[in-house]
Motif scaffolding. Structure first.
Motif, short mmCIF file in Angstrom:
data_model
loop_
_atom_site.label_atom_id
_atom_site.label_comp_id
_atom_site.label_asym_id
_atom_site.label_seq_id
_atom_site.Cartn_x
_atom_site.Cartn_y
_atom_site.Cartn_z
N LYS A 156 3.14 -51.13 23.35
CA LYS A 156 4.59 -51.16 23.55
C LYS A 156 4.89 -51.18 25.06
O LYS A 156 4.21 -50.52 25.85
CB LYS A 156 5.20 -49.91 22.90
CG LYS A 156 6.69 -49.79 23.07
CD LYS A 156 7.27 -48.75 22.12
CE LYS A 156 6.99 -47.34 22.65
NZ LYS A 156 7.70 -46.33 21.80
N VAL A 157 5.90 -51.92 25.46
CA VAL A 157 6.37 -51.94 26.86
C VAL A 157 7.77 -51.36 26.88
O VAL A 157 8.62 -51.75 26.07
CB VAL A 157 6.36 -53.37 27.43
CG1 VAL A 157 6.94 -53.37 28.86
CG2 VAL A 157 4.95 -53.92 27.42
N GLU A 158 7.95 -50.41 27.82
CA GLU A 158 9.26 -49.79 27.94
C GLU A 158 9.84 -50.11 29.33
O GLU A 158 9.12 -50.26 30.31
CB GLU A 158 9.15 -48.28 27.80
CG GLU A 158 8.76 -47.84 26.41
CD GLU A 158 8.56 -46.33 26.32
OE1 GLU A 158 8.86 -45.77 25.26
OE2 GLU A 158 8.09 -45.72 27.31
N THR A 159 11.11 -50.19 29.38
CA THR A 159 11.80 -50.37 30.66
C THR A 159 12.55 -49.08 30.97
O THR A 159 13.30 -48.59 30.13
CB THR A 159 12.80 -51.53 30.59
OG1 THR A 159 12.07 -52.73 30.32
CG2 THR A 159 13.58 -51.67 31.90
N GLY A 160 12.27 -48.56 32.18
CA GLY A 160 12.98 -47.37 32.60
C GLY A 160 14.11 -47.73 33.56
O GLY A 160 13.93 -48.55 34.46
N THR A 161 15.25 -47.16 33.36
CA THR A 161 16.39 -47.40 34.26
C THR A 161 16.82 -46.06 34.83
O THR A 161 17.07 -45.12 34.07
CB THR A 161 17.55 -48.03 33.49
OG1 THR A 161 17.10 -49.24 32.87
CG2 THR A 161 18.74 -48.31 34.40
N CYS A 162 16.85 -46.01 36.18
CA CYS A 162 17.27 -44.75 36.79
C CYS A 162 18.74 -44.53 36.53
O CYS A 162 19.56 -45.42 36.75
CB CYS A 162 17.01 -44.76 38.30
SG CYS A 162 17.54 -43.22 39.09
N ARG B 288 6.91 -50.03 31.96
CA ARG B 288 5.61 -49.35 31.77
C ARG B 288 5.06 -49.70 30.39
O ARG B 288 5.80 -50.02 29.45
CB ARG B 288 5.75 -47.83 31.90
CG ARG B 288 6.52 -47.20 30.77
CD ARG B 288 6.52 -45.68 30.85
NE ARG B 288 7.22 -45.11 29.70
CZ ARG B 288 7.49 -43.82 29.57
NH1 ARG B 288 7.15 -42.97 30.55
NH2 ARG B 288 8.10 -43.38 28.50
N THR B 289 3.79 -49.65 30.26
CA THR B 289 3.13 -49.95 28.98
C THR B 289 2.65 -48.63 28.37
O THR B 289 2.05 -47.82 29.06
CB THR B 289 1.92 -50.87 29.22
OG1 THR B 289 2.41 -52.10 29.75
CG2 THR B 289 1.18 -51.13 27.92
N VAL C 56 15.55 -43.34 32.52
CA VAL C 56 15.83 -43.31 31.07
C VAL C 56 15.10 -44.51 30.48
O VAL C 56 15.35 -45.65 30.90
CB VAL C 56 17.33 -43.40 30.79
CG1 VAL C 56 17.57 -43.52 29.28
CG2 VAL C 56 18.04 -42.18 31.35
N TRP C 57 14.14 -44.20 29.55
CA TRP C 57 13.26 -45.27 29.05
C TRP C 57 13.79 -45.90 27.78
O TRP C 57 14.23 -45.24 26.86
CB TRP C 57 11.87 -44.70 28.79
CG TRP C 57 11.19 -44.21 30.06
CD1 TRP C 57 11.14 -42.94 30.52
CD2 TRP C 57 10.56 -45.03 31.00
NE1 TRP C 57 10.48 -42.86 31.71
CE2 TRP C 57 10.10 -44.18 32.05
CE3 TRP C 57 10.31 -46.41 31.14
CZ2 TRP C 57 9.42 -44.63 33.17
CZ3 TRP C 57 9.60 -46.82 32.26
CH2 TRP C 57 9.18 -45.97 33.26
N GLU C 58 13.74 -47.19 27.79
CA GLU C 58 14.12 -47.93 26.58
C GLU C 58 13.04 -48.95 26.28
O GLU C 58 12.37 -49.43 27.19
CB GLU C 58 15.45 -48.64 26.79
CG GLU C 58 16.62 -47.68 26.80
CD GLU C 58 17.93 -48.41 27.00
OE1 GLU C 58 17.90 -49.57 27.44
OE2 GLU C 58 18.98 -47.80 26.70
N VAL C 59 12.90 -49.22 24.92
CA VAL C 59 11.86 -50.18 24.52
C VAL C 59 12.24 -51.55 25.04
O VAL C 59 13.35 -52.03 24.82
CB VAL C 59 11.72 -50.24 22.99
CG1 VAL C 59 10.74 -51.33 22.58
CG2 VAL C 59 11.25 -48.89 22.48
N LYS C 60 11.28 -52.12 25.68
CA LYS C 60 11.50 -53.50 26.13
C LYS C 60 10.89 -54.45 25.11
O LYS C 60 11.55 -55.30 24.54
CB LYS C 60 10.87 -53.70 27.50
CG LYS C 60 11.06 -55.12 28.03
CD LYS C 60 10.34 -55.29 29.38
CE LYS C 60 10.57 -56.70 29.95
NZ LYS C 60 9.75 -56.88 31.16
N THR C 61 9.60 -54.22 24.84
CA THR C 61 8.96 -54.95 23.75
C THR C 61 8.20 -53.92 22.94
O THR C 61 7.40 -53.15 23.48
CB THR C 61 7.98 -56.03 24.27
OG1 THR C 61 7.07 -55.42 25.17
CG2 THR C 61 8.73 -57.15 24.95
#
Ligand code: ZN
Ligand code: ZN
Ligand code: ZN
Ligand code: ZN
Ligand code: ZN
Length: 589
Positions: free
Chosen positions: A79-85, A94-95, A66-71
């Motif tokens: 944009k950089v997103e953080t995915g959390t399983c 991921r960028t 589940v991807w959420e915006v990191k920056t």
């Protein structure tokens, strides 16, 4: 055995006690014991067997990120997103490639007319966007200018204020400023003083500079315009009027970018007619014309304000004047309506104070005057003057026109009677209510007539003049002439056309110192024959005939001065081919 059996039983029980999932994978060489913790790789997660020597993995599966915006994406930064399983909570970043490529840092800029955004990030040529004209708010500063200030929003730029900007109009006729709505007007920018009436002088008479004031600021835009009062505005002209009349004059602004086009001030003024004195009564022969007026009189006007003399013809307007009659123009509101000159720059003014102008239109036809049912009461003998004379009343003008000065003859009277006066009879036998007729009587009128009656007594008047029919005769008082053609001629008469049977009377005065014989010569200047004439000579003083010795001679035997009346009657033409010649007469002695 029993012991083994009991261990087995325990194990079996244990097997039964663990959850089914463990049991399913617990059917290898050994009973797997899976960790309840997740083991993870970059892509997968699973449960590991707690036996270190066992590689068995339970629940192996791909992460479910589940991807959420990191920056978030930034200026030229993706944009950089953080995915959390969602199963094992494994995380990775991921960028989002390119997501920051079109993100720039912008700054608002502005110049006099526009605002826009420009990039501050690295570009060979800065990018621009949102370029727009400023939004202005206008406020009038007064007649000439307005100010304006921007209303673009504080985020774009500081409020810009510009002052002293001229109002802006579409054209010279535009009343309100296209920007601020200021309404321009010419009110109060000029005015006229009272302009004194002028009088026609054959020259242009406009207003003087001293007759008006106009705002200096628009002076050069203004001109003076004139028109006849009441005329259409399209007839305004800068040419000052010359003719008499009432004019409207205005200050007219031609307008420019600042000042409105239009009328600044207006007033009236008058160029009066030159007043010319005219008679108060006019006696005119009936005029055969299609004009709607009768011509009354001609006047030569000399006026110091005119460059030259002017000849004027006085007219009375009205169809009625085409007919014989006695007319009166009453003074109404100070004017004699219809009485005008052919030149409207002149105004006829009666030469005497009067309430009416009289006009008599007559036909130039010899009168026949008839008396009927008259008695001695119809004779007024005016005996207190010298010579005395009679007035006879209630005569009818049967036909023609009778005028004072006419000579009338009637049966029983030798010498024609000169009409001394005529009055209009209003029904009184004595003539006491009779009124002036302007020395003329028209057919159909009843009149009292005064005659010069040389040699008459009162009794003569009462016996010779009543109930008679009078006709007009030709009568001429001869003027003295001497030394014609070397002879001692005198009393040459005018030429007169006579038809057979017609007569004329010639009066002349002679003085003799002894018995003298006179000869009457008909002359014939036309070269033909005068025809045949009969002569009779009367003494005007006594009315008695003077005996004639020959056909055209007569003799006076006593010395003295005589006034004689010669009656000449044409009896025959000289020949058929020369009938009705004009002939003249002279008498010699
Ligand atoms: Zn295992
Ligand atoms: Zn996972
Ligand atoms: Zn950029
Ligand atoms: Zn702006
Ligand atoms: Zn304005």
């Amino acid at each position: 055995m029993t012991k083994k059996k009991s261990i087995f039983a325990f194990a079996l029980a244990a097997c039964l006690a663990v959850p089914a999932m463990f049991m399913l994978s617990a059917c290898g060489k050994h009973e797997h014991s899976f960790s309840s913790d997740w083991s993870q790789s970059e892509t997968q997660h699973w449960h590991e067997c707690t036996d270190k020597k066992c590689n068995e993995k339970q629940d192996l599966a791909e992460h479910e990120f589940v991807w959420e915006v990191k920056t978030p994406a930034g200026v030229h930064t993706d944009k950089v997103e953080t995915g959390t399983c969602s199963i094992c909570q494994y995380q990775k970043d991921r960028t989002v490639e390119g997501s920051g490529a079109n993100i720039h840092s912008w700054v608002w800029k502005a110049n006099d007319t526009k605002h826009w955004q420009e990039t501050t990030c690295e570009h060979e040529t800065p990018l621009k966007q949102n370029e727009q004209d400023h939004t202005w708010e206008y406020t009038s500063e007064g007649e000439l200018t307005h100010k304006r200030q921007t209303n673009c929003g504080a985020e774009k730029h500081a409020t810009r204020i510009e002052s002293n900007i001229p109002h802006r109009y579409t054209d010279v006729n535009d009343v309100d400023c296209n920007d601020c709505g200021y309404v321009r007007s010419l009110t109060g920018k000029g005015s006229f003083n009272a302009i004194a009436a002028k009088t026609y002088n054959a020259g242009a008479q406009g207003v003087a500079l001293s007759d008006y004031t106009v705002d200096e600021k628009i002076k050069d835009l203004c001109e003076i315009q004139y028109k006849v009062k009441g005329a259409n505005d399209s007839t305004y002209t800068t040419t000052a009027p010359t003719n008499a009349g009432t004019y409207e004059v205005r200050i007219y602004c031609k307008g420019n970018a600042t000042y409105l086009k239009g009328e600044v001030a207006k007033t009236d003024y008058v160029i009066k007619q030159i007043e010319v004195r005219v008679g108060i009564s006019f006696i005119k022969e009936k005029q055969t014309t299609s004009n709607n007026y009768i011509t009354l009189e001609t006047y030569e006007v000399t006026n110091p304000s005119l460059p030259s003399n002017v000849t004027l013809t006085l007219r009375a307007y009205g169809e009625q004047y085409k007919n014989q009659g006695r007319y009166s123009i009453a003074k109404t509101n100070g004017e004699f309506e219809g009485l005008e000159f052919d030149n409207k720059n002149f105004k006829p003014i009666p030469n005497k104070s009067t309430l009416s102008i009289s006009i008599v239109v007559y036909t130039n036809e010899a009168p026949v005057v008839t008396g009927t049912n008259q008695t001695e009461s119809n004779v007024n003998w005016i005996g207190y003057v010298t010579p005395p004379y009679p007035t006879i009343t209630m005569y009818q003008i049967t036909t023609g026109t009778l005028r004072v000065g006419d000579y009338l003859i009637c049966e029983g009277v030798n010498i024609p009677l000169k009409v001394k006066d005529i009055k209009l009879n209003k029904g009184s036998v004595s003539g006491s209510t009779s009124s002036s007729c302007l020395n003329i009587a028209l057919a159909g009128e009843t009149v009292d007539i005064s005659f010069e009656t040389p040699g008459f007594t009162e009794n003569d008047a009462k016996t010779k003049l009543l109930n008679k029919t009078f006709t007009k005769v030709d009568y001429e008082v001869l003027k003295v002439q001497t030394s014609l053609s070397g002879k001692n001629y005198t009393n040459n008469s005018s030429e007169k056309l006579l038809n057979v049977g017609e007569c004329r009377y010639l009066e002349f005065t002679v003085t003799i110192i002894q018995s003298t014989t006179f000869t009457i010569y008909p002359s014939d200047y036309a070269g033909g024959y005068a025809g045949e004439n009969a002569y009779a000579v009367f003494d005007k003083t006594t009315g008695k005939p003077i005996a004639t010795a020959g056909v055209n001679t007569f003799t006076l035997s006593e010395s003295g001065t005589y006034t004689l009346v010669l009656k000449l009657t044409k009896t025959a033409e000289a020949s058929a081919s020369v009938s009705s010649k004009p002939i003249s007469f002279y008498v010699s002695w």
